[in-house]
Design a protein around this motif. Structure first.
Motif, PDB file in Angstrom:
ATOM      1  N   ARG A  14      59.299  25.466  54.570  1.00 47.32           N
ATOM      2  CA  ARG A  14      58.417  25.989  53.390  1.00 47.32           C
ATOM      3  C   ARG A  14      58.181  27.482  53.437  1.00 47.32           C
ATOM      4  N   LEU A  15      58.072  27.885  54.732  1.00 47.90           N
ATOM      5  CA  LEU A  15      57.761  29.412  55.003  1.00 47.90           C
ATOM      6  C   LEU A  15      59.141  30.296  54.695  1.00 47.90           C
ATOM      7  N   LYS A  16      60.297  29.546  54.439  1.00 49.87           N
ATOM      8  CA  LYS A  16      61.608  30.137  54.347  1.00 49.87           C
ATOM      9  C   LYS A  16      62.017  30.691  55.605  1.00 49.87           C
ATOM     10  N   HIS A  17      61.549  30.265  56.626  1.00 52.27           N
ATOM     11  CA  HIS A  17      62.050  30.525  58.106  1.00 52.27           C
ATOM     12  C   HIS A  17      63.117  29.853  58.437  1.00 52.27           C
ATOM     13  N   LEU A  18      64.074  29.841  57.882  1.00 49.06           N
ATOM     14  CA  LEU A  18      65.291  28.820  58.081  1.00 49.06           C
ATOM     15  C   LEU A  18      65.836  28.788  59.292  1.00 49.06           C
ATOM     16  N   ASP A  19      66.023  30.004  59.905  1.00 48.73           N
ATOM     17  CA  ASP A  19      66.654  30.023  61.382  1.00 48.73           C
ATOM     18  C   ASP A  19      65.593  29.696  62.392  1.00 48.73           C
ATOM     19  N   GLN A  20      64.260  29.548  62.269  1.00 51.02           N
ATOM     20  CA  GLN A  20      63.148  29.270  63.064  1.00 51.02           C
ATOM     21  C   GLN A  20      63.290  27.292  62.929  1.00 51.02           C
ATOM     22  N   ALA A  21      63.513  26.872  61.713  1.00 55.66           N
ATOM     23  CA  ALA A  21      63.456  25.494  61.430  1.00 55.66           C
ATOM     24  C   ALA A  21      64.682  24.929  62.013  1.00 55.66           C
ATOM     25  N   GLU A  22      65.878  25.617  61.873  1.00 52.86           N
ATOM     26  CA  GLU A  22      66.908  25.103  62.604  1.00 52.86           C
ATOM     27  C   GLU A  22      66.998  24.844  63.923  1.00 52.86           C
ATOM     28  N   HIS A  23      66.394  26.039  64.618  1.00 54.85           N
ATOM     29  CA  HIS A  23      66.313  26.248  66.003  1.00 54.85           C
ATOM     30  C   HIS A  23      65.276  25.019  66.494  1.00 54.85           C
ATOM     31  N   ALA A  24      64.356  24.980  65.978  1.00 57.11           N
ATOM     32  CA  ALA A  24      63.243  23.758  66.463  1.00 57.11           C
ATOM     33  C   ALA A  24      63.890  22.525  66.459  1.00 57.11           C
ATOM     34  N   ALA A  25      64.497  22.119  64.973  1.00 51.89           N
ATOM     35  CA  ALA A  25      64.845  20.786  64.932  1.00 51.89           C
ATOM     36  C   ALA A  25      66.262  20.270  65.840  1.00 51.89           C
TER      37      ALA A  25
END
Length: 412
Positions: A222-233
């Protein structure tokens, strides 16, 4: 609100704030928002469309709503008893602001305070019912007293009760993170998810740590931090798969693993990466087949049906409206939560809107509104679909569509 309108509105907010001699930090604190959010509003980057937020801003500036936003219609009449009723998660946002229980640090004898664990467990279960039902106003009211009680109890109860209490606290923050994501409050969702992970680790319930990571990935999207989302998941998926390799997987572990694959599918869809999004959906489907039945482990509602619902959402994100409709119209989601059923109806409405099939789109969006009005009135994608339907229909827009657009504040 157009870009030009947002800039003009922001300049008006800044001028009114300066007239009152307030700094951005002072006004933001009054509103229960961050100075960064207010700065973006004043620069025209962050539009303010929701009436409840406009009222909050006008109250903080000490001006009538029409002074702040002249085109806002004057309310004709409203029930007096509902004038101050909470209608979003602002109270919950305030609850999680700052350190949760500062008084405990100053208590000389804080340990071994008796608590009713069963009562708190029932309260947390009720919070999740409100979250799954998208009943955000009630959730916000319930969270206010519950989180400080849990934070205090987890630190002061007898040591034998503390792991259970930390787990209840983690579950509560997970519910709150999920709700913040659905109301497009991703910064608050990030904070709640992070706190859920810390509490889960202190409880010793490892899978709840991974469930918290799933909530964290949702907030990053939702924050559009897709790199962080991908890294976390992705990091969590690798760890889980390594742990599950060569063992008989526990159903709860499979539910978490499958949900993380769905989170990755959303990340790739938002990035426009069709091949990777479809690959992650297929991974999730394989996990669901191992699970065998729809379950609600860790309030993730993972199973074959939810994978199909997410496949509909991913197809809509990728612009594959026909595929979304083909999958979605075959799904029987009666046994899932109100939120999941409303989400399916909303995404089908979006898919039909992409196909310029206004009647079918409106029918599904109205169904979603009937199931979960707060979801359809606050979800950015739903409001965009409604706005698009109004624009396409023009003067031929039906009274039902116009009324829906007014309720969702989605007029062009």
């Amino acid at each position: 609100m157009s870009e030009g309108d947002s800039r003009a509105f922001g300049l008006r907010v800044a001028e009114l704030r300066r007239q009152r001699g307030m700094k951005q930090e002072e006004l933001a604190a009054t509103l229960g928002r961050t100075a960064s959010w207010l700065s973006q509003v004043e620069r025209g980057i962050q539009p303010v469309n929701r009436l409840d937020v406009l009222r909050l801003l006008a109250d903080g500036l000490g001006v009538p709503l029409q002074t702040l936003r002249p085109d806002t219609p004057t309310p004709v009449s409203a029930p007096a008893e509902s004038a101050d009723a909470p209608n979003d998660l602002d109270q919950a946002r305030l609850t999680i602001s700052g350190y949760p229980v500062p008084d405990v640090l100053l208590m000389a004898n804080a340990a071994d305070a008796a608590v009713d664990v069963d009562e708190l467990r029932a309260a947390v279960d009720a919070v999740w019912e409100l979250t799954h039902g998208s009943r955000f106003a009630e959730l916000s009211s319930a969270i206010g007293p519950l989180i400080p009680r849990l934070e205090r109890a987890a630190r002061t109860a007898p040591s034998t009760d503390q792991p259970t209490l930390w787990l209840l606290l983690s579950r509560t923050y997970q519910a709150l993170s999920a709700a913040f994501v659905r109301q497009d409050e991703p910064d608050a969702a990030w904070l709640a998810a992070d706190r859920s992970i810390t509490a889960a680790e202190r409880s010793g319930e490892v899978l709840h740590v991974f469930a918290g990571v799933y909530r964290l990935a949702q907030a990053f999207v939702r924050l559009k931090h897709l790199d962080q989302a991908e890294h976390a998941a992705a990091t969590a998926v690798v760890a889980l798969r390594r742990h599950l390799s060569g063992t008989t997987a526990h159903p709860e572990a499979l539910s978490v693993l499958g949900s993380l694959h769905l989170a990755l599918a959303l990340v790739h869809a938002r990035a426009g990466n069709r091949a990777d999004a479809r690959r992650e959906i297929e991974h999730a489907r394989q996990v669901a087949e191992k699970l065998g039945v729809d379950r609600n482990d860790l309030n993730l509602e993972f199973g074959r049906t939810n994978v199909d619902i997410q496949a509909v959402s991913i197809a809509v994100e990728l612009g594959d409206a026909g595929e979304a409709i083909d999958i979605g119209e075959r799904i029987n989601a009666e046994r899932l939560s109100t939120e999941r059923r409303a989400r399916l109806a909303m995404d089908l409405g979006r898919a039909y809107a992409q196909r310029r099939q206004g009647g079918e789109a409106l029918a599904h969006l109205l169904e979603a509104e009937k199931l979960a009005p707060e979801l359809i009135h606050t979800h950015v994608a739903a409001r965009n679909a409604i706005r698009e339907l109004i624009l396409v229909a023009g003067r031929a827009a039906s009274p039902e569509l116009k009324s829906l657009a007014e309720r969702a504040d989605a007029q062009p």
